[in-house]
Design an enzyme around this catalytic site. Structure first.
Site, PDB file in Angstrom:
ATOM      1  N   GLU A   5      12.558 -26.276  20.891  1.00  0.00           N
ATOM      2  CA  GLU A   5      13.602 -25.894  19.933  1.00  0.00           C
ATOM      3  C   GLU A   5      12.887 -25.027  18.912  1.00  0.00           C
ATOM      4  OE1 GLU A   5      14.868 -25.727  16.494  1.00  0.00           O
ATOM      5  OE2 GLU A   5      15.029 -27.918  16.387  1.00  0.00           O
TER       6      GLU A   5
ATOM      7  N   CYS B 141      15.646 -25.884  10.483  1.00  0.00           N
ATOM      8  CA  CYS B 141      15.901 -24.910  11.568  1.00  0.00           C
ATOM      9  C   CYS B 141      17.351 -24.450  11.548  1.00  0.00           C
ATOM     10  CB  CYS B 141      15.535 -25.498  12.934  1.00  0.00           C
ATOM     11  SG  CYS B 141      15.971 -27.210  13.124  1.00  0.00           S
TER      12      CYS B 141
END
Lengths: 524, 524
Positions: free
Chosen positions: A264, A301
């Site tokens: 990720e 993120c």
């Protein structure tokens, strides 16, 4: 007590001679504990133990795996203030965040415990035999999900608990029956060792095989590289930069036996603000977004790094309001001087591009390692033509793109790199007039949000945390939620296998009372 | 009528100047139709149409996709004798096999039609909002599976219908909402064009967008390479050799945006024959296995190429019986002179290794392109030490490994490359004494079979056709059965999205009446 050693299975070990310390960014000083980097021999030993443990761990019942996961949660809670203090000393993050992240970590562990205790997650599917079928008899075939083997998990800099040692990747892998080797993140090695000790204690208390978990210290990239290249490692979980994730993906792809890497990675999380919303709620949206951009010093993120609208007076006012609001926020500490350095460099890189207008950039005196928030704006044309502007600036920073018209807005959305999230800010029915923009956005992201902010990733079954590359290396999986277990398992079929030798999940009388699909019908 | 042209969407096109023909291996002569290889421009045009078609096709309802898939099946049946004759002329396979494979292809298309018409396959999951939750309100989040985008499918040499133009990969991709571009297999380009024409007719009759399907002719590797490298292609399906599959995987891994490649590749499908079974049923087992080895001239990916037992008089007798039985089988035609050449070369390569004992090798006069069946045997030690013996010999060939003892047998199983299947031949309760061997076997394969043969892959939901590398490039998916649709989809979340703008699968009142998980509870 933090020793600075590696856990090779349940043994503390520090045979190497390379050491490092963590850093307290609030006090701008090194922490005292000395960590010893894992050696090549220690890495091989951890992998060997992991392979051996897999033989037993893969057969451990859901109930016992649940006990193990719950015991990890309990042991983490037992670490109490020591864990919270260490977390804060190593990250500059406030106590509230530490406690919130601990709660999330505990919640994740317990939700995987519930998942495997219940047991239906294995997707048991049975097609019974038809010995008299013409022209060919049909065999009895039964399928379920089984674990892949040893999984390597890389701790994330920005989530020392929830996406590191006992975070989502580890919890999902252990729940599936895969042993885990954590490559500890060097910025919070102490937090990592404490959590590792909790996992080891839990493994011992619940009778899990030695090697089901190891924790390796590392201040460079070679420990991770050796792990990912090791033939006995069967999958990799990573949360971090595009550069780091891609290099692991490339390494895994070059192996004699390529293995799955779920990384990720970066995201700038585009937010489309539609015209009526801008006109009617520009101040409110600006305030909400200033908070979201600065939340956690912008080190999420899902941070909204890109705000898009069509040129108008309202958009101009919005930029002013957003710039005004973000300047009102008190700067906060970043995780590490290196993170701060990266933030400064990337911000400067963007600001130095042609035709960038800087509408906010905090310049008052601040403490070491605190981040100066900033907002810049640019035209749609300039954004489209300059890929440097698409890069993630990890920190309290966002770019407003002023598009010429809706066509240009759609064109930008269509061409943008893959993202974790996309957000649409709309007045009530306005969104229905922009179906092509929405469709284009959907095609580039893993999660689409209506009138909210992308920060704050709910841990639940319906969450997708992932998305088209480079948001993640494989958009077919999510890093968050119980379905993230599917990254670490494969389907397996038994054909005409004797009932008493089948795993309980597939036996005739369904002794675990799980949901199964039998001859096309789903039932318990 | 076969034109020899490419289908670029619904247009026949042949602007290139490179041509080739197919080959009739039974008559040992070229077939007459001249096929024109797709040019770089035609490839780009096909991908552009595919991307454009995706915008519409991804939103097409399950019911309409089902109508499309059923129409493909109907149109294939309409091709009738022309298809069966063309198939036989291009493959040397008998009419019965052609008809059986057509039935399988039709069955696959209809099973995917049923899957998407019913609709629950999207795994709709809903977590409703909790606006008053403390400390943070919970958003409404809803998830479902959505298609990845244009998929490239490579036709397989050995399954001109079931794993080629409208085979499993294509059916699954179209069912998921992904447009498909087929790289036609040059050995059966005529069969491929006929099936492509059926897909195009079905697409037109059911109102699918132009570009939902294209079929590109190619006699080399460059068409496939350009397709896999094209930025608008989002996934790849392949069935064939390890060399071919791996080169596509490597190519996809090097892209700026890496994409998933599901390649189903080589396998030697180990069969473990336990001592008592050998003692009591050696002749029967030999007869059954001689048939399985020679079935379809040994050109199945599940062909049993490796038989393992512990040294004994019974094993020696078994080798004699197997050799005797296989020599009684009439040789049959291979798919193409190149396949025959590969068979001869690989067989010779194995036979020329040290300490190989050839116990059967058909030497009587046979027709061109027919294959001489063979059985060889080797000790466990020699097999372990020589990886050349682990290679797949595609054709009617098998190797018996005589292990010193059970420990050596387990060691071989543990160290063998990933396989599609593993089989255990056992007298009734004997298998329960070999749990470690079975566990080792399970760890290396995708499907384990009790007292059967690996050939004959049932198309059903519980089937796994895939396995650890190099059986497939990603053991987390199956190439056969309705769950193979998961290769081409990704989960997608909507957060707080207006109910009327959600896809029907996720709307409050469940208008499609599909199974959904709502707040953790599964129901319709």
């Amino acid at each position: 007590m933090i020793t600075g050693k590696n856990y090779i299975g349940n043994q503390l070990s520090a045979i190497g001679n390379k050491t490092y310390t963590t850093f307290n960014p609030e006090l701008n000083e090194e922490n005292t504990t000395v960590f010893t980097k894992a050696t090549s021999d220690e890495i091989n030993e951890a992998v060997a133990l992991s392979s051996e443990a897999f033989k037993e761990f893969r057969k451990v019942s859901g109930e016992r795996k649940a006990a193990f996961l719950n015991a990890i949660a309990d042991e983490i809670l037992t670490l109490d203030d020591l864990l919270i203090q260490t977390y804060c000393l190593e990250t500059g993050l406030p106590e509230g965040r530490a406690k919130g992240e601990r709660a999330r970590t505990i919640g994740q562990l317990r939700s995987f415990a519930n998942l495997v205790a219940e047991g239906s997650w294995v997707e048991a599917t049975i097609d019974t035999a038809q010995p008299n079928r013409e022209p060919m008899p049909k065999s009895d075939i039964r399928k379920m999900l089984i674990p892949l083997g040893p999984v390597v998990v890389f701790g994330a800099s920005n989530f020392p608990l929830a996406y590191s040692t006992a975070g989502g990747d580890t919890a999902a892998a252990l729940a599936s029956g895969c042993p885990v080797i954590v490559k500890s993140h060097p910025m919070h090695a102490g937090t990592g060792e404490l959590v590792a000790s909790a996992i080891i204690k839990a493994a011992e208390k619940t009778g899990m095989p030695n090697g089901v978990f190891s924790n390796l210290n590392s201040s460079g990239i070679d420990v991770g590289q050796q792990l990912v290249s090791h033939p006995n490692v069967k999958a990799v979980g990573f949360t971090g930069s595009i550069k780091g994730g891609r290099s692991l993906l490339d390494l895994a792809a070059k192996r004699e036996e390529p293995i799955p890497v779920f990384a990720e990675m970066g995201s700038i999380n585009p937010v489309v603000i539609l015209p009526k919303a801008l006109e009617n709620r520009q101040k409110e949206i600006a305030k909400t977004y200033a908070s979201s951009i600065a939340l956690g010093t912008g080190q999420f993120c899902t941070n909204p790094g890109l705000l898009l609208g069509v040129k108008s007076d309202s958009l101009s006012s919005f930029i002013k309001s957003l710039s005004h609001e973000i300047m009102k926020i008190n700067p906060s500490c970043m995780l590490h001087p290196n993170i701060k350095k990266g933030y400064i460099n990337n911000k400067e890189k963007v600001i130095s591009q042609a035709n960038i207008s800087v509408t906010a950039n905090y310049t008052s005196e601040i403490k070491n390692n605190y981040a100066e928030q900033a907002i810049v704006s640019v035209t749609g044309k300039d954004f489209l033509e300059n890929p440097t502007l698409h890069l993630e600036v990890f920190g309290p920073f966002s770019m407003v793109v002023q598009c010429e018209n809706e066509v240009e807005l759609e064109s930008i959305i269509s061409k943008i790199e893959g993202q974790l999230t996309g957000t649409v800010i709309s007045d009530d029915n306005e969104v229905s007039e922009y179906s092509e923009i929405i469709a284009a956005l959907q095609n580039r992201v893993g999660r689409i949000i209506f009138n909210g902010v992308p920060t704050g990733v709910e841990v639940c079954e319906s969450m997708v945390h992932g998305g088209p590359y480079p948001a993640s290396t494989d958009s077919r999986f999510s890093a968050v939620g119980i379905t993230s277990i599917k990254r670490w398992v494969r389907p397996f079929s038994y054909q005409d296998w004797p009932n008493n030798l089948l795993p309980k999940e597939l036996q005739d009388d369904n002794p675990l009372s799980i949901f199964r699909i039998k001859d096309g019908i789903r039932s318990k």
